[in-house]
Scaffold this active site. Structure first.
Site, PDB file in Angstrom:
ATOM      1  N   SER A 139      50.959  40.508  24.482  1.00 20.02           N
ATOM      2  CA  SER A 139      51.667  40.282  23.228  1.00 20.02           C
ATOM      3  C   SER A 139      53.041  40.919  23.217  1.00 20.02           C
ATOM      4  CB  SER A 139      50.836  40.829  22.055  1.00 20.02           C
ATOM      5  OG  SER A 139      50.486  42.183  22.287  1.00 20.02           O
ATOM      6  N   HIS A 146      50.719  33.498  25.221  1.00 17.22           N
ATOM      7  CA  HIS A 146      50.307  34.409  24.159  1.00 17.22           C
ATOM      8  C   HIS A 146      49.608  33.621  23.055  1.00 17.22           C
ATOM      9  CE1 HIS A 146      51.558  37.392  20.768  1.00 17.22           C
ATOM     10  NE2 HIS A 146      50.306  37.575  21.134  1.00 17.22           N
ATOM     11  N   GLU A 178      52.495  31.084  22.215  1.00 19.76           N
ATOM     12  CA  GLU A 178      53.843  31.502  22.571  1.00 19.76           C
ATOM     13  C   GLU A 178      53.935  31.474  24.098  1.00 19.76           C
ATOM     14  OE1 GLU A 178      56.802  34.887  20.724  1.00 19.76           O
ATOM     15  OE2 GLU A 178      54.756  35.468  21.208  1.00 19.76           O
ATOM     16  N   ASN A 237      56.036  39.189  17.924  1.00 16.78           N
ATOM     17  CA  ASN A 237      55.890  40.611  17.613  1.00 16.78           C
ATOM     18  C   ASN A 237      57.213  41.336  17.419  1.00 16.78           C
ATOM     19  OD1 ASN A 237      53.069  41.111  17.379  1.00 16.78           O
ATOM     20  ND2 ASN A 237      52.882  40.590  19.532  1.00 16.78           N
TER      21      ASN A 237
END
Length: 295
Positions: free
Chosen positions: A118, A139, A151, A189
């Site tokens: 992540s 991800h 992702e 993130n």
């Protein structure tokens, strides 16, 4: 692409295995502990049953998905025929580097190596292999069977062909791939964790309580879950690890983890998985029992 190996049978790993198996891929689920594998496949069974109950799949498709999954504690055995390996181990760079060194030596030359990280650099992970052009980030979001986003992170040397293959593969899983470049936290993130961290800082400074902060974000910004509850769901230890990657990677104090988050993780209060975080939880479930911390 027919054979997929998934390394790690925790929440993300068993979710990834679930989705690949449901869409007809032969899946090897790999973990160093047999007990973790058994827990992982039990979770897959339970989550498939929920899909049957909701009418999104039938019982025959559930049975077929389970039949597509085999288990092993050996990386070399589990990866030797893989067309794709998806690593979903702990979010710790040393663990991931060791895994990628090992799988690089035992998979076929054509195999693509993906990480579900992540936040950790795909370029750094790829550097310990002899196939940096075939290393990429996939991800997935939690819970994997329900969330549409994947992702797709291009490392510095990831080839166009591998990127296109992974994007098309994600679509075959009925996911929506979004391509991003390899910088700390990627996009998801890099944006999410500072928001969570700011919510924790607001709590730490006494601006508002846990429930109040979450209620503002749910009702005012139409978030389905408040940032503190979401942090519990992700795992406070994971949030802390990602913030440290952002802080180290950019050298910017705006990414420095809130001291309250550091203290909670040090005390073992990691959210749902530990039974207490910003909220308290019924053991073995995500049901909240009340606020777990005073502001």
């Amino acid at each position: 692409m027919k054979h997929v190996s998934v390394i790690g049978s925790g929440t993300m790993g068993n979710g990834i295995a679930h989705v690949f198996a449901l869409y007809g891929y032969s899946v090897k689920l790999i973990d160093i502990h047999e007990s973790a594998l058994q827990k992982g496949v039990a979770n897959i069974d339970k989550n498939l049953s929920r899909q049957v109950d909701k009418g999104t799949i039938d019982a025959a498709r559930k049975a077929s998905a389970l039949a597509n999954i085999s288990l092993t504690t050996s990386i070399s055995e589990g990866c030797r025929n893989a067309d794709l390996v998806v690593e979903a181990a702990s979010e710790q760079i040393d663990i991931k580097l060791n895994i990628f060194k090992e799988i690089d030596g035992c998979v076929p030359p054509h195999a693509i190596l993906a990480s579900n990280t992540s936040s950790i650099s795909i370029t750094r992970i790829a550097s310990v292999t002899k196939r940096a052009d075939k290393v990429i980030g996939m991800h997935f979001m939690n819970p994997v069977p329900l969330m549409k986003l994947v992702e797709v992170i291009r490392g510095y040397k990831t080839s166009d062909e591998v990127t296109s293959t992974v994007i098309e593969l994600s679509r075959r899983l009925d996911k929506t791939p979004v391509e991003v470049n390899d910088y700390p936290g990627f996009i998801s993130n890099r944006i999410l964790m500072p928001m969570i961290n700011e919510a924790i800082c607001s709590l730490h400074e006494g601006v508002a309580g846990v429930a109040e902060i979450d209620e503002v974000m749910k009702l005012g910004m139409a978030h389905p879950m408040g940032p503190l509850e979401l942090a519990d769901f992700i795992g406070l230890d994971v949030c802390l690890s990602i913030l440290r990657v952002l802080h180290d990677g950019f050298g910017n104090p705006k990414y420095a983890p809130c001291p309250l988050l550091v203290n909670m993780v040090t005390a073992g209060h990691n959210g749902i998985k530990s039974g207490v975080g910003f909220y308290r939880y019924t053991p073995g479930s995500k049901e909240k029992k009340g606020v777990g911390i005073k502001n």
